[in-house]
Write a protein that holds these residues in place. Structure first.
Motif, mmCIF file in Angstrom:
data_model
loop_
_atom_site.group_PDB
_atom_site.id
_atom_site.type_symbol
_atom_site.label_atom_id
_atom_site.label_comp_id
_atom_site.label_asym_id
_atom_site.label_seq_id
_atom_site.Cartn_x
_atom_site.Cartn_y
_atom_site.Cartn_z
ATOM 1 N N GLY A 478 0.799 -1.220 0.000
ATOM 2 C CA GLY A 478 0.000 0.000 0.000
ATOM 3 C C GLY A 478 0.837 1.277 0.000
ATOM 4 N N LEU A 479 2.145 1.149 0.192
ATOM 5 C CA LEU A 479 3.019 2.326 0.141
ATOM 6 C C LEU A 479 3.291 2.733 -1.306
ATOM 7 C CD1 LEU A 479 5.700 1.151 2.746
ATOM 8 C CD2 LEU A 479 3.959 2.928 3.130
ATOM 9 N N ARG A 480 3.425 1.715 -2.167
ATOM 10 C CA ARG A 480 3.904 1.933 -3.539
ATOM 11 C C ARG A 480 3.064 2.964 -4.305
ATOM 12 N NH1 ARG A 480 5.439 3.425 -7.264
ATOM 13 N NH2 ARG A 480 6.452 2.520 -9.088
ATOM 14 N N PRO A 481 1.728 2.945 -4.190
ATOM 15 C CA PRO A 481 0.955 3.934 -4.951
ATOM 16 C C PRO A 481 1.170 5.376 -4.478
ATOM 17 C CG PRO A 481 -0.446 2.116 -4.244
ATOM 18 C CD PRO A 481 0.845 1.971 -3.516
ATOM 19 N N TYR A 482 1.794 5.553 -3.334
ATOM 20 C CA TYR A 482 1.928 6.915 -2.789
ATOM 21 C C TYR A 482 3.326 7.496 -2.929
ATOM 22 C CZ TYR A 482 -2.843 6.713 -1.451
ATOM 23 O OH TYR A 482 -4.221 6.638 -1.526
ATOM 24 N N VAL A 483 4.165 6.832 -3.726
ATOM 25 C CA VAL A 483 5.499 7.391 -3.986
ATOM 26 C C VAL A 483 5.795 7.309 -5.480
ATOM 27 C CG1 VAL A 483 6.490 6.774 -1.743
ATOM 28 C CG2 VAL A 483 6.627 5.131 -3.622
#
Ligand code: NDP
Length: 486
Positions: A478-483
């Motif tokens: 879930g981190l990947r879409p925000y960086v």
């Protein structure tokens, strides 16, 4: 030999056990939350939010317009640079504080969620609110460990992210969106659904209490037009959307050719597959949990029940018996299993599809219960004799309606489960671990549960295949879409 005396069959009624809403203090009117403050909307517009169980107005809510959006983007951009520049550990501490404050106000949040959306208090109290806090705790922990979650790759935040959430899990969806976005150093502008804005506005109060720097989170209540304007706004770098596939497609088209990231979490028609070697009683509980949880207003609801032919009769009989024990009524009553349908509009959609099921020749059984005089209600419904081409086997009903189909072999189960334009989730009921893995690996579904259903955890990724969208929420994924990876 003396005969064993026949056991007396015990039946009893539940006494009402309503949760008191007396201590909840809501304002009569809520504005937009921009730059850390509530303010009257520049649009000058407002609309009521209504309790779907009583049809009574709860409060007047601002409807944000283009000027409000432009103002929110401007303050968010100013705040984002400072937010991203904070030591990561400090960002994590703010998320941790928000999580703690959500826990402190958990009872109030649960009651308000139930009043605004119609879901049973048991679910908002035990699932929605604790899970929303757990998402903030989880991403508080990630804030200073992003490199580990992103395989050591150099990364930077997008900037200002626009987030649009639906009405079925209002606070939980807000947490799914906000917590990873903030942990990664973005500022966020959240648009809650028109029918359920209240807990997002209470979350704005919590952001104030946590002394989150102004502008890092903005909450812009409004309708579909507000959402569409937010997507088109200059100055946003990413859109994260949860809702219907139709609106998801519009958003994707609106962003074509723009350097704006996008993740979509859309609809589903998820298969819940019961094999003959499953523990049938356990499977029946799982079917009930899979489709009647939150009145079936669940994107991953197990709405297509696939049962192996050899146990179909048994499953159908036990399911119908169990369904008749579900208690429909006042969502604030702690004994209620099935609450109110979120809106009159949603009730109409359910009724239309159920009528189509009958017209197309499926057999309908609806639990007989006294529906309250006011509010929007639909009693739990089971369709049998369903063919894979029937609309009730193809389209998302988003209500307490399950369509049962049968299969003979494992290969047929897989083929039928994958025969859908959607691919969000699936359930497998079997005693054999090997079979579960084999089937799961061939299902086109983002989440596959074995011998359980609708089980959510902040550490686990959630998202779809095909027309159920793309991008993952939850866990390290879930981190990947925000960086942006540099
Ligand atoms: P929508 O997709 O219309 O709504 C989801 C969110 O998007 C809401 O905040 C909505 O605002 C907003 N929105 C509406 N139109 C636009 C637009 N053109 N551009 C940007 N944002 C927009 O879902 P509905 O509430 O109408 O529900 C319809 C169907 O969608 C349901 O029957 C169900 O099948 C499915 N659905 C799926 C969900 C999921 O979790 N996957 C969740 C909700 C619905 P507003 O509420 O103010 O209109």
């Amino acid at each position: 030999m003396t005969a064993t005396p026949e056991r007396t069959r015990l039946t009893w009624d539940y006494s009402p056990a309503p949760e008191s809403a007396d201590h909840v203090r809501l304002r009569d009117a809520y504005g937009v939350f921009v730059d850390g403050e509530f303010a009257d909307p520049r649009s000058g517009r407002a609309a009521p939010t209504v309790n779907p169980a009583t049809e009574q107005e709860i409060a007047q809510i601002a409807v944000a317009g283009e000027e409000d959006i432009a103002h929110a983007v401007q303050t968010a951009r100013a705040a984002q640079a400072k937010w991203a520049a904070l030591p990561a550990l400090e960002r994590g501490k703010y998320l941790f504080r928000i999580a703690r404050l959500m826990q402190e106000r958990a009872r109030e949040l649960a009651i308000v969620e139930t009043m605004d959306g119609g879901k049973p208090i048991r679910e908002s109290r035990d699932i929605d609110i604790p899970l929303a806090a757990a998402h903030f705790f989880h991403y508080a922990g990630w804030a200073d460990k992003l490199a580990y979650g992103l395989a050591g790759r150099a990364h930077r935040p997008h900037g200002v992210v626009a987030q649009i959430v639906p009405w079925n899990f209002p606070l939980l969806m807000a947490a799914w969106k906000l917590a990873p976005a903030l942990a990664c150093g973005n500022a966020a502008i959240l648009k809650p659904a028109e029918t359920t804005p209240l807990t997002a506005l209470l979350l704005a109060e919590i952001c104030q209490e946590a002394e989150l720097p102004p502008g890092v989170v903005s909450i812009l209540p409004g309708d579909g037009a507000t959402g569409a304007a937010l997507v088109r706004a200059e100055g946003i770098s990413k859109v994260a959307f949860t809702g219907s596939t139709a609106v998801g497609k519009n958003i994707q088209a609106a962003l074509a050719g723009r350097d704006v990231g996008l993740t979509l979490e859309l609809g589903g028609k998820s298969a819940n597959i019961v094999f003959e070697d499953a523990s049938i009683d356990q499977a029946v509980e799982g079917i009930v949990q899979g489709i009647f949880f939150n009145q079936g207003h669940v994107c991953c609801a197990g709405s297509r029940l696939l049962v192996q032919e050899s146990v179909a009769e048994q499953v159908e009989a036990k399911l119908w018996e169990r369904m008749q024990k579900l208690r429909l009524g006042d969502p604030l009553d702690k004994n209620t299993d099935v609450g109110a349908v979120n809106s009159g509009e949603q009730l109409e959609r359910i009724e239309t599809l159920v009528a189509a099921g009958e017209d197309e020749g499926a057999t309908r059984r609806t639990v007989a219960c006294d529906l309250p005089e006011r509010g929007h209600w639909f009693a739990p419904t089971l369709f049998t004799e369903v063919s894979p081409v029937h609309r009730i086997a193809v389209e998302e009903i988003f209500g307490p309606v399950v369509s049962m189909l049968t299969f003979r072999t494992q290969a047929e189960a897989i083929e039928k489960a994958n025969n859908s334009k959607y691919g969000l989730a699936a359930g497998i009921w079997t005693d054999k671990g090997g079979k579960a893995f084999e089937v799961a690996s061939q299902l086109q579904a983002g989440v596959v549960w074995q011998n359980t259903y609708n089980h959510f955890d902040p550490t686990a990724a959630f998202g779809g295949y095909k027309e159920s969208g793309f991008g993952r929420e939850g866990g390290a994924a879930g981190l990947r879409p925000y960086v942006r990876i540099s």
